[in-house]
Design an enzyme around this catalytic site. Structure first.
Site, PDB file in Angstrom:
ATOM      1  N   ASP A 148       1.141  -1.012  14.341  1.00  0.00           N
ATOM      2  CA  ASP A 148       0.903  -0.233  15.563  1.00  0.00           C
ATOM      3  C   ASP A 148       0.162  -1.028  16.637  1.00  0.00           C
ATOM      4  OD1 ASP A 148       2.176   1.963  14.534  1.00  0.00           O
ATOM      5  OD2 ASP A 148       0.346   2.894  13.793  1.00  0.00           O
ATOM      6  N   GLN A 200       5.325   5.960   6.166  1.00  0.00           N
ATOM      7  CA  GLN A 200       5.781   7.343   6.362  1.00  0.00           C
ATOM      8  C   GLN A 200       6.823   7.721   5.322  1.00  0.00           C
ATOM      9  OE1 GLN A 200       6.926   7.606  10.493  1.00  0.00           O
ATOM     10  NE2 GLN A 200       4.795   7.626  11.175  1.00  0.00           N
ATOM     11  N   LYS A 216      -5.746   8.415  13.248  1.00  0.00           N
ATOM     12  CA  LYS A 216      -4.628   9.350  13.365  1.00  0.00           C
ATOM     13  C   LYS A 216      -3.990   9.601  11.998  1.00  0.00           C
ATOM     14  CE  LYS A 216      -1.080   8.140  16.153  1.00  0.00           C
ATOM     15  NZ  LYS A 216       0.237   8.246  15.512  1.00  0.00           N
ATOM     16  N   ARG A 230       9.465  -0.992  21.080  1.00  0.00           N
ATOM     17  CA  ARG A 230       8.266  -1.712  21.543  1.00  0.00           C
ATOM     18  C   ARG A 230       8.497  -3.205  21.749  1.00  0.00           C
ATOM     19  NH1 ARG A 230       3.642   1.709  18.186  1.00  0.00           N
ATOM     20  NH2 ARG A 230       3.573   3.416  19.717  1.00  0.00           N
ATOM     21  N   GLY A 237       5.954  11.205  14.826  1.00  0.00           N
ATOM     22  CA  GLY A 237       6.820  10.804  13.718  1.00  0.00           C
ATOM     23  C   GLY A 237       6.151  11.024  12.374  1.00  0.00           C
ATOM     24  N   SER A 269       7.577   1.106   5.111  1.00  0.00           N
ATOM     25  CA  SER A 269       7.212   2.274   5.905  1.00  0.00           C
ATOM     26  C   SER A 269       6.305   3.194   5.106  1.00  0.00           C
ATOM     27  CB  SER A 269       8.466   3.040   6.349  1.00  0.00           C
ATOM     28  OG  SER A 269       8.084   4.307   6.837  1.00  0.00           O
TER      29      SER A 269
HETATM   30  C1  S3P Z   1       1.975   5.861   9.963  1.00  0.00           C
HETATM   31  C2  S3P Z   1       2.785   4.844   9.542  1.00  0.00           C
HETATM   32  C3  S3P Z   1       3.408   3.855  10.456  1.00  0.00           C
HETATM   33  C4  S3P Z   1       2.776   3.869  11.834  1.00  0.00           C
HETATM   34  C5  S3P Z   1       2.519   5.256  12.340  1.00  0.00           C
HETATM   35  C6  S3P Z   1       1.639   6.034  11.390  1.00  0.00           C
HETATM   36  C7  S3P Z   1       1.414   6.782   8.966  1.00  0.00           C
HETATM   37  O1  S3P Z   1       4.781   4.152  10.584  1.00  0.00           O
HETATM   38  O2  S3P Z   1       3.572   3.159  12.756  1.00  0.00           O
HETATM   39  O3  S3P Z   1       1.902   5.213  13.620  1.00  0.00           O
HETATM   40  O4  S3P Z   1       0.453   7.526   9.287  1.00  0.00           O
HETATM   41  O5  S3P Z   1       1.910   6.791   7.830  1.00  0.00           O
HETATM   42  P1  S3P Z   1       5.878   3.557   9.544  1.00  0.00           P
HETATM   43  O6  S3P Z   1       5.377   3.877   8.212  1.00  0.00           O
HETATM   44  O7  S3P Z   1       7.167   4.245   9.868  1.00  0.00           O
HETATM   45  O8  S3P Z   1       5.914   2.087   9.853  1.00  0.00           O
END
Ligand code: S3P
Length: 430
Positions: A313, A167, A19, A344, A92, A165
């Site tokens: 995850d 993200q 993903k 979770r 997200g 994080s």
């Molecule tokens: C992701 C980072 C993770 C993960 C999410 C996908 C990404 O989140 O939980 O499913 O693709 O960068 P966080 O970076 O907020 O922990």
């Protein structure tokens, strides 16, 4: 979904595409110069939400079937203003990474999401983006919709992230492509590095030193082919499933084993799982392997804190592994689990308790005493990974496990019920 006990899991198969890498392939492919051919793309709601937002900003993305995309990149400055709001559903990753890209555009935009995403914290990206000079507004509560207005210019910053994080890190690096000077992100714990790896693949100079990543604005991205490996986060359900079900032996093909994602394997190995990595190879800068897993008697452990971000995850299904393990499993340092698609920690503790498991939620994790798992009815709280984790819980329970509200499985793994049935789960969609 209804999941009933199974006599053993067998087979050799590939779970859908990663993903995180699928999102990034569309983002960077759209912003690159030239044509990016993607194979193994995850055709599920989250990654398709990202794809649709770029189509609505004028990028021609051809869907050629079976995970194949042809993206006609428009270059870093070629996106066009979308006509309406950009809706990213449950994702997200789409919202946080896109806010970094949109902050650098010469047009205004609005990002919206579904009921679950609308509750998730966005200040973690908006605050540092504001320091870079972006104009982004959220609700009073720091949640979406996000209104992003064009800004004259962005400036690079050095940002020490308060939480681990990927993200947030990725959002700031993507905004940094449009900033003057250098953007540096310092993380408190190592998180997935797909953005850094893929930017490099597209020819962008990203420097990493320890837990810091930095880049200078003003460069360009050049299209490359991308082969998306199978998602280790989807494979994780089968790693636990085969471990807890006697007479099991399955092989998961072409799984991404980037070291920033393999915490689930290390945790299961520490619990006594029988997992082997076969045919390790590197494909387009990402490590992949076939993973063979056989049944074993798992033991409870205290999960080392340094593995938490590397398996973030996978905790829903790891909590299920703990419920079937001998002895006590303790998870600490995992407070980020409270702000995922659902809380979770709470949703898993409630569900496990409904199945008679001694699972106690703590502010930053859980304490689980392994033993007998009863049948029962569970709420998924519209969270795909909660639903699939409890489908795994039904494999060796005393009675059937019914999971309500499972539509969200399609955000990351639409073929879950089919693949699970084909390797020996007794599972039915309701
Ligand atoms: C992701 C980072 C993770 C993960 C999410 C996908 C990404 O989140 O939980 O499913 O693709 O960068 P966080 O970076 O907020 O922990």
């Amino acid at each position: 979904m209804i999941s009933s006990p199974s006599k053993g899991l067998t087979g050799k198969f590939r779970v859908p595409g990663d993903k995180s890498i699928s999102h990034r392939s569309v983002m960077l492919g759209s912003l690159a110069e030239g044509i990016t051919e993607v194979t193994g793309f995850l055709e599920a709601e989250d990654a398709l939400a990202t794809l649709k937002t770029f189509q609505s900003m004028g990028v021609n993305i051809e869907r050629l079937g079976e995970g194949k995309l042809r993206i006609h990149g428009v270059g870093l400055h070629g996106l066009q203003a979308p006509e309406g709001d950009l809706y990213v559903g449950n994702s997200g990753t789409s919202m946080r990474l896109l806010s970094g890209i949109l902050a650098g555009q010469k047009f205004d935009s609005v990002l919206t999401g579904d009921n679950s995403l609308t509750k998730r914290p966005m200040r973690r990206v908006l605050d540092p983006l504001a320091v870079m000079g972006a104009n982004v507004k959220s609700t009073e509560a720091g949640t979406s919709p996000l209104h992003i207005s064009k800004s004259d210019s962005l400036s690079g910053i050095r940002y020490e992230m308060p939480m681990g994080s990927a993200q947030v890190k990725s959002c700031l690096l993507l905004a940094g492509l449009y900033a003057e000077g250098t953007t540096t992100v310092v993380e408190p714990a190592v998180t997935r590095d797909h953005t850094e790896q893929m930017l490099r693949g597209f020819g962008y100079d990203v420097k990493t030193k320890g837990n810091e990543a930095s880049l200078k604005g003003g460069g360009r991205l050049t299209a490359i082919p991308i082969d998306v490996p199978a998602d280790i986060s989807s494979a994780a359900f089968f790693l636990v499933a085969a471990s807890i079900t006697p007479n099991s032996d399955i092989t998961l093909e072409h799984v991404g084993i980037n070291p920033t994602r393999t915490g689930v394997i290390d945790i299961l190995l520490a619990m006594g799982a029988d997992i082997q990595l076969l045919n390790e190879r590197t494909v387009g800068g990402e490590k992949v392997a076939d993973i063979r897993v056989k049944s074993s008697q798992l033991q409870g452990i205290h999960v080392p804190d340094n593995l938490v971000a590397l398996a973030i995850d996978e905790f829903p299904v790891l909590f299920v592994a703990a419920a079937y393990a001998k002895g006590e499993t303790i998870v600490t340092g995992a407070e980020e689990l409270r702000v995922k698609e659902s809380d979770r920690i709470q949703t898993m503790a409630d569900g496990l308790q409904a199945l008679g498991v001694d699972a106690q939620a703590t502010p930053d994790g859980m304490v689980i005493k392994g033993g007998v798992v009863n049948g029962g009815a569970i709420e998924s709280f519209d969270d795909h990974r909660i639903a699939m984790a409890f489908a795994v819980a039904g494999l060796q329970s005393q009675g059937e496990v019914t999971i309500n509200n499972c539509e969200n499985v399609s955000t990351s793994f639409p073929s879950f019920v089919n693949l699970a049935s084909s390797c020996g789960f007794n599972i039915a969609a309701q």
